[in-house]
Design an enzyme around this catalytic site. Structure first.
Site, short mmCIF file in Angstrom:
data_model
loop_
_atom_site.label_atom_id
_atom_site.label_comp_id
_atom_site.label_asym_id
_atom_site.label_seq_id
_atom_site.Cartn_x
_atom_site.Cartn_y
_atom_site.Cartn_z
N ASP A 40 -6.21 -6.26 2.79
CA ASP A 40 -6.19 -6.44 1.35
C ASP A 40 -7.45 -5.78 0.78
O ASP A 40 -8.34 -5.33 1.51
CB ASP A 40 -6.10 -7.93 0.98
CG ASP A 40 -5.54 -8.12 -0.44
OD1 ASP A 40 -5.51 -7.14 -1.21
OD2 ASP A 40 -5.16 -9.25 -0.79
C1 BGC Z 1 -4.43 -8.52 -4.02
C2 BGC Z 1 -3.19 -7.92 -3.40
C3 BGC Z 1 -2.92 -6.57 -4.02
C4 BGC Z 1 -4.15 -5.71 -3.86
C5 BGC Z 1 -3.97 -4.29 -4.40
C6 BGC Z 1 -5.60 -7.58 -4.04
O1 BGC Z 1 -6.65 -8.08 -4.78
O2 BGC Z 1 -4.77 -9.69 -3.28
O3 BGC Z 1 -2.10 -8.79 -3.59
O4 BGC Z 1 -1.79 -6.00 -3.45
O5 BGC Z 1 -5.22 -6.31 -4.54
O6 BGC Z 1 -3.93 -4.26 -5.76
#
Ligand code: BGC
Length: 719
Positions: free
Chosen positions: A267
């Protein structure tokens, strides 16, 4: 052949190029992006050089056909081996045509519509140049304080799994190589992110492996069984180890046990977060732990690109490990057809034609109708077309109805509730009074009271704005904001019929509105066509049919409160229960205010006594249960007939009820239909203390009903 080609390509790459292939950066780093291409300001803190950007493997948050084409062309020109960039983005519940938030979609219990919503999202995203979506989110949720419950489909592992599959089918279609209108899916956040302690985002998760397997892993596994191409690690720890460094979860379980050979991405920033988590001393160690755990792509931190070459040279990491990761990424690019056609589906002309087209909006409208849940109604809904209506509250004329995960959606395009109601209550019969979400001035209160006084019926449009849920949108007090409760109480004093429509991203504690309102329609964040869908329900053109995919607590002090809990040794409702020494609260009930599976309709349904064909099930002989459902009201309506099971004597304790199946049926007034469920032995299997997955012979209860609370229960035996 393709694999061979990728191997050859890999062999031509330097170690530095390989490490950069594992790097994912946001759009502004790239030449050709609007305001992109210059590494200055905060971007400098990542310490990436222009060379690293040219060698990087994927970009995040890039969409828009012309921009994607520009960026891809510039990238290909600079990349020594001409390796195209993968574009990834969060297309969670729609691209421009925004569907209701996933928790709302969960309440539709409608897999075909869910699949269609993902297909439309994919189609719009693909023409805009997106290759991969960071969806579906398959985290099981039990705590409405956690802001991200709106991204999930609720508290039930079976329903979650079915929706995860439907979303993957919708996003990916049958063949990503052939079908350029689809995008690859990335299931997230692996694993158990939804169990964050105290409902606080990014917080600790700790649970037994048995619980993890029994409840929390099922949704991700279902997505992978459906062919989901990618997996994203979670931010949280599981058993003390952050997901992005968790070898047991990633290498042993995901890769070895489940055989997942697609791309695993961290993530956002999660690799570097191994430092504040306290499992890595510095970026070098963070990179080491993440690659050893099997994370292929590092999203938005640069520990890999800076340290992997040296970690290989010093022998701490085998080069073959990097090669495997790079190969997986190259193979995904190949599968998406990027080597043949680097811009893939990106098409500015098609963008004009299909994005937010009427066909897509109609699908969004339909899903918004099907996701709304009627929580209470003493007859005030549907509204009478001849009545004068006062539409009052923060969401009366508010376009913040798309939800927190709709970055490409535009609020200007959203149909507001007042706009859609105006079309039905013209001639001055609709009086609209908006106000703030968290603060309402005395002037606004007075205007609201005056409007209400002039009307026959009050419709309150209340809720949380989109900042109050979603990522980092956690709340400890999950009631409506105090100002709105004050508004409800003042308008309540007028003694007029009052219906409320709620816009929110989580189950709320409904104190201060549930008793006061005559009717409550839970709209969630209903998306681009929300106002239209809701107005059609309020006007009685459509009959609400949503059923809660997550319990509404009686109070936040009960949280987590969910239907598939254990019984305890001292259940409160046992026939011989004592007054005091039972599992209970002294001040609130044990039960949620509104249970999983609950929802009303403008008609009523009655259930016959269910009948079991025989009350013994064996490995080869399933159980058959039939029940006749009758529409006893005056309107056609849709009922969701739900089937639950309880194992009375397990090897480990089993939930008091578990959803096993359901049937959605539409009945005309007076019509009856027999619904027959077939229950097989594999549906009774669960994880035992030794982690074996099997059923035990013995006593069970099968239950059928309109929700998880109001069921008829019949005993049966598995032999
Ligand atoms: C979130 C994810 C997301 C990623 C990319 C993160 O902060 O937890 O769910 O896909 O950002 O935007």
């Amino acid at each position: 052949m393709a694999k061979q080609h990728m191997q050859e390509l890999l062999q031509q790459m330097t170690l530095e190029e390989k490490a950069a292939q594992l790097l994912q950066l946001a759009t502004p780093f790239y030449e050709g992006a609007e305001s992109g291409g210059e590494i200055t300001g905060p971007m400098e803190s990542l310490g990436v050089t222009p060379q690293m950007v040219s060698d990087s493997g994927s970009v995040l948050g890039l969409a828009g056909a012309e921009e994607v084409i520009r960026v891809q062309e510039a990238h290909m020109a600079k990349n020594r081996l001409g390796i195209p960039l993968l574009t990834m983005a969060d297309i969670v519940h729609g691209f421009k045509t925004i569907f209701p938030v996933p928790l709302a979609i969960g309440c539709s219990w409608d897999l075909a519509l869910a699949e269609r919503s993902a297909e439309i999202a994919a189609r719009e995203a693909a023409v805009s140049g997106v290759h991969v979506t960071f969806a579906p989110m398959a985290d099981l949720v039990r705590d409405p304080r956690w802001g991200r419950v709106m991204e999930s489909t609720g508290e039930d592992p079976y329903l979650n799994s079915e929706f995860a599959r439907a979303f993957v089918r919708g996003f990916q279609g049958k063949d990503l190589a052939e079908d350029r209108t689809r995008v690859a899916a990335c299931v997230k956040h692996f694993a158990a992110y939804g169990l964050a302690e105290g409902g606080r985002d990014y917080n600790t998760v700790d649970l037994s492996e048995r619980q993890l397997r029994e409840f929390y892993l099922k949704g991700y596994k279902a997505a992978l069984d459906e062919g989901c191409e990618m997996v994203m690690t979670a931010f949280n720890t599981v058993d003390g180890i952050p997901a992005s460094a968790n070898q047991k979860l990633m290498r042993d379980l995901l890769r070895k046990e489940w055989g997942f050979d697609g791309v695993l991405i961290s993530d956002w920033g999660a690799v570097k977060e191994l430092i504040p988590h306290g499992v890595a001393e510095d970026e070098r160690e963070a990179a080491l732990k993440a690659i050893l755990a099997g994370v292929d792509i590092e999203m938005m931190t640069s520990t890999y690109v800076h340290h992997l070459p040296e970690l290989v040279k010093t022998g701490l990491v085998e080069e073959s490990m990097i090669d495997e990761a790079v190969l997986r990424i190259l193979q995904l690019k190949e599968k998406l057809g990027l080597f043949e056609n680097p811009i893939r589906g990106a098409d500015p002309a098609a963008e004009q034609e299909i994005i937010f087209c009427e066909e897509h909006r109609e699908a969004a409208r339909e899903l918004a109708v099907k996701s709304a849940v009627l929580l209470k109604n003493n007859g005030v809904l549907p509204l009478n077309p001849g009545q004068t209506v006062a539409l009052i509250g923060p969401f009366a004329e508010n376009s913040d109805i798309l939800g927190p995960w709709s970055w490409t959606g535009s609020r200007q395009d959203a149909v507001r509730l007042d706009q859609a109601m105006q079309r039905r209550w013209s001639d001055g019969r609709l009086i609209v009074e908006g106000c703030g979400v968290e603060s309402i001035t005395e002037e606004q209160m007075l205007s609201a009271e005056q409007a209400a006084a002039r009307a026959d019926v009050i419709v309150l449009a209340l809720g949380e704005d989109s900042e109050m849920s979603g990522e980092a949108g956690c709340r400890a007090d999950i009631r409506l904001p105090a100002a709105q409760l004050e508004l409800v109480s003042r308008l309540g004093r007028l003694g007029k019929p009052m219906a409320a429509v709620l816009f929110n991203g989580r189950p709320l504690d409904l104190h201060g509105i549930f008793e006061e309102a005559d009717a409550i329609l839970e709209a969630w964040f209903p998306g681009s066509e929300g106002g239209e869908a809701l107005a059609s329900i309020l006007a009685g053109e459509r009959n609400p049919s949503g059923r809660l995919a997550m319990s509404f607590p009686y109070s936040v002090g009960q949280v987590p409160v969910y239907y598939n809990h254990f019984n305890t040794g001292r259940p409160k409702d046992a026939p011989d229960a004592q007054v005091r020494y039972v599992s209970q609260y002294l001040d609130v009930p044990n039960e949620p205010l509104l249970p999983f599976g609950y929802g009303l309709s403008y008609t009523t349904f009655s259930y016959s006594t269910p009948v079991l064909e025989q009350d013994i099930m064996t490995g080869d002989e399933p159980l058959r249960l039939s029940v006749t459902v009758t529409n006893t009201g005056a309107n056609a309506g849709e009922e969701t007939v739900q089937l639950y099971v309880r194992d009375l004597s397990g090897d480990v304790v089993r939930p008091v009820k578990e959803l096993k199946d359901y049937a959605k049926i539409t009945l005309q007034p007076g019509e009856s239909r027999e619904v027959t469920f077939t229950l097989n032995e594999p549906q009774l299997r669960y994880y035992h203390a030794d982690l074996s997955h099997r059923s035990d012979p013995g006593r069970f209860v099968v239950s059928v009903g309109p929700n998880s609370r109001d069921t008829a229960d019949l005993p049966f035996q598995l032999s």
